[in-house]
Design a protein around this motif. Structure first.
Motif, mmCIF file in Angstrom:
data_model
loop_
_atom_site.group_PDB
_atom_site.id
_atom_site.type_symbol
_atom_site.label_atom_id
_atom_site.label_comp_id
_atom_site.label_asym_id
_atom_site.label_seq_id
_atom_site.Cartn_x
_atom_site.Cartn_y
_atom_site.Cartn_z
ATOM 1 N N UNK A 52 0.847 -1.187 0.000
ATOM 2 C CA UNK A 52 0.000 0.000 0.000
ATOM 3 C C UNK A 52 0.886 1.241 0.000
ATOM 4 N N UNK A 53 0.677 2.160 -0.952
ATOM 5 C CA UNK A 53 1.511 3.362 -1.014
ATOM 6 C C UNK A 53 1.225 4.306 0.142
ATOM 7 N N UNK A 54 2.217 5.064 0.500
ATOM 8 C CA UNK A 54 2.072 6.038 1.575
ATOM 9 C C UNK A 54 1.022 7.070 1.202
ATOM 10 N N UNK A 55 0.015 7.303 2.064
ATOM 11 C CA UNK A 55 -0.995 8.327 1.755
ATOM 12 C C UNK A 55 -0.360 9.699 1.650
ATOM 13 N N UNK A 112 -0.722 9.511 18.581
ATOM 14 C CA UNK A 112 0.617 9.062 18.198
ATOM 15 C C UNK A 112 0.742 7.565 18.470
ATOM 16 N N UNK A 113 0.343 6.774 17.488
ATOM 17 C CA UNK A 113 0.403 5.321 17.638
ATOM 18 C C UNK A 113 1.297 4.666 16.593
ATOM 19 N N UNK A 114 2.038 5.484 15.829
ATOM 20 C CA UNK A 114 2.931 4.944 14.807
ATOM 21 C C UNK A 114 2.281 4.767 13.455
ATOM 22 N N UNK A 115 1.047 5.271 13.277
ATOM 23 C CA UNK A 115 0.321 5.118 12.021
ATOM 24 C C UNK A 115 0.031 6.480 11.399
ATOM 25 N N UNK A 116 0.019 6.494 10.073
ATOM 26 C CA UNK A 116 -0.266 7.714 9.319
ATOM 27 C C UNK A 116 -1.691 7.644 8.792
ATOM 28 N N UNK A 117 -2.460 8.728 9.011
ATOM 29 C CA UNK A 117 -3.855 8.747 8.580
ATOM 30 C C UNK A 117 -4.202 10.007 7.799
ATOM 31 N N UNK A 118 -3.250 10.599 7.120
ATOM 32 C CA UNK A 118 -3.512 11.777 6.300
ATOM 33 C C UNK A 118 -4.002 11.315 4.929
ATOM 34 N N UNK A 119 -5.246 10.847 4.903
ATOM 35 C CA UNK A 119 -5.790 10.252 3.690
ATOM 36 C C UNK A 119 -5.916 11.291 2.579
ATOM 37 N N UNK A 120 -5.511 10.937 1.359
ATOM 38 C CA UNK A 120 -5.600 11.891 0.243
ATOM 39 C C UNK A 120 -7.044 12.077 -0.191
ATOM 40 N N UNK A 174 -9.721 0.317 9.512
ATOM 41 C CA UNK A 174 -8.446 0.610 8.849
ATOM 42 C C UNK A 174 -7.776 1.694 9.683
ATOM 43 N N UNK A 175 -6.866 1.272 10.542
ATOM 44 C CA UNK A 175 -6.289 2.200 11.519
ATOM 45 C C UNK A 175 -5.302 3.172 10.893
ATOM 46 N N UNK A 176 -4.751 2.844 9.726
ATOM 47 C CA UNK A 176 -3.813 3.755 9.097
ATOM 48 C C UNK A 176 -2.690 3.025 8.380
ATOM 49 N N UNK A 177 -1.697 3.798 7.976
ATOM 50 C CA UNK A 177 -0.582 3.287 7.167
ATOM 51 C C UNK A 177 0.701 3.301 7.987
ATOM 52 N N UNK A 178 1.529 2.273 7.768
ATOM 53 C CA UNK A 178 2.847 2.188 8.398
ATOM 54 C C UNK A 178 3.863 1.723 7.370
ATOM 55 N N UNK A 179 5.107 2.198 7.438
ATOM 56 C CA UNK A 179 6.119 1.821 6.448
ATOM 57 C C UNK A 179 6.563 0.374 6.589
ATOM 58 N N UNK A 180 6.985 -0.209 5.496
ATOM 59 C CA UNK A 180 7.473 -1.583 5.486
ATOM 60 C C UNK A 180 8.980 -1.609 5.714
#
Length: 262
Positions: free
Chosen positions: A89-92, A208-216, A124-130
């Protein structure tokens, strides 16, 4: 020899080829404009639905049609051992763009057991890097242990990516797993629980839970469609100009050879 015969009758192959280029370029340009219009309409509809009153996941058995693209609050307790990490999944990238647009990672799908109901809703809690060195190493994410209130937008699914068949090995539902895609109906069968027919995409709350949620926004990519449309229309116009200019040159050369011009 008149101009019509010189441009068309005597140049059938060139005329047919030019017509194909013009038709393809024009059709592709119109298709790109339609794609842009569709995205704008979808974004406007989503914005309008999000302005409606916030729903409560515990207030009845909601259908997908009732809650689709609506804001909703769900209160309950996460079941972290049943989490699913959606790979590739690409970074939002929010409106305005940003760095690392091509960075790949995971969407964290986690079931939430609703308070006061025997029902689960997937979040869907958010995005995290691989981790590029170890693809099986999951990102460090904080998960609350007690009851939480989650606000999100209801969708039918978290989005799908191309998948080369399903894995044949048995699925261990007692621990988090990495998957390419998410199937609500399949998860209900695997766990044997009652669950909502939609997922919640959690909105940004500053947690601040380590997830990114800045949805495009859905309008991301509209400018690209306009640029592609311009290129296709330009191709069609250039095809017409090339056909016209080469035809006029041949017409003038024939006139010179036949002595029609000084």
């Amino acid at each position: 020899m008149n101009l019509f015969n010189s441009l068309i009758t005597k140049r059938l192959a060139a005329t047919v080829s030019a017509s194909l280029v013009i038709a393809i370029g024009f059709a592709a340009g119109v298709w790109q404009l339609n794609r842009a219009s569709t995205k704008i309409a979808l974004a406007a509809n989503l914005q309008a639905r999000q302005q409606m009153p916030i729903l409560n996941a515990s207030n009845g058995s909601w259908t997908l049609e009732e809650v689709s693209e609506r804001r909703m609050i769900a209160r309950g307790q996460y079941i972290p051992e049943a989490a699913i990490w959606l790979d590739n999944r690409p970074k939002p990238i929010p409106a305005g763009g940003g760095a690392n647009a091509a960075q790949a990672g995971f969407y964290l799908m986690m079931p939430l057991s609703l308070e006061g109901r025997q029902t689960v809703v997937w979040v869907n809690r958010g995005w995290a890097p691989r981790n590029n060195d170890d693809r099986a190493l999951l990102p460090p994410v904080k998960t609350p242990s007690g009851a939480v209130s989650v606000e999100g937008i209801a969708f039918a699914h978290p989005g799908r990516v191309y998948e080369l068949g399903k894995a044949s090995e048995a699925i261990d539902i007692s621990k988090p797993r990495i998957e390419q895609n998410f199937d609500l109906a399949e998860e209900a069968k695997l766990h044997g629980w009652s669950q909502s027919p939609f997922i919640l995409r959690e909105v940004e709350t500053g947690l601040e839970d380590g997830l990114l949620r800045e949805w495009p926004p859905l309008t991301n990519g509209v400018d690209r469609h306009y640029a592609y449309a311009f290129q296709w229309f330009a191709l069609a116009f250039c095809g017409f100009l090339f056909w016209l200019i080469t035809g006029l040159r041949q017409y003038r050369r024939r006139d010179v050879v036949n002595g029609d011009q000084a």
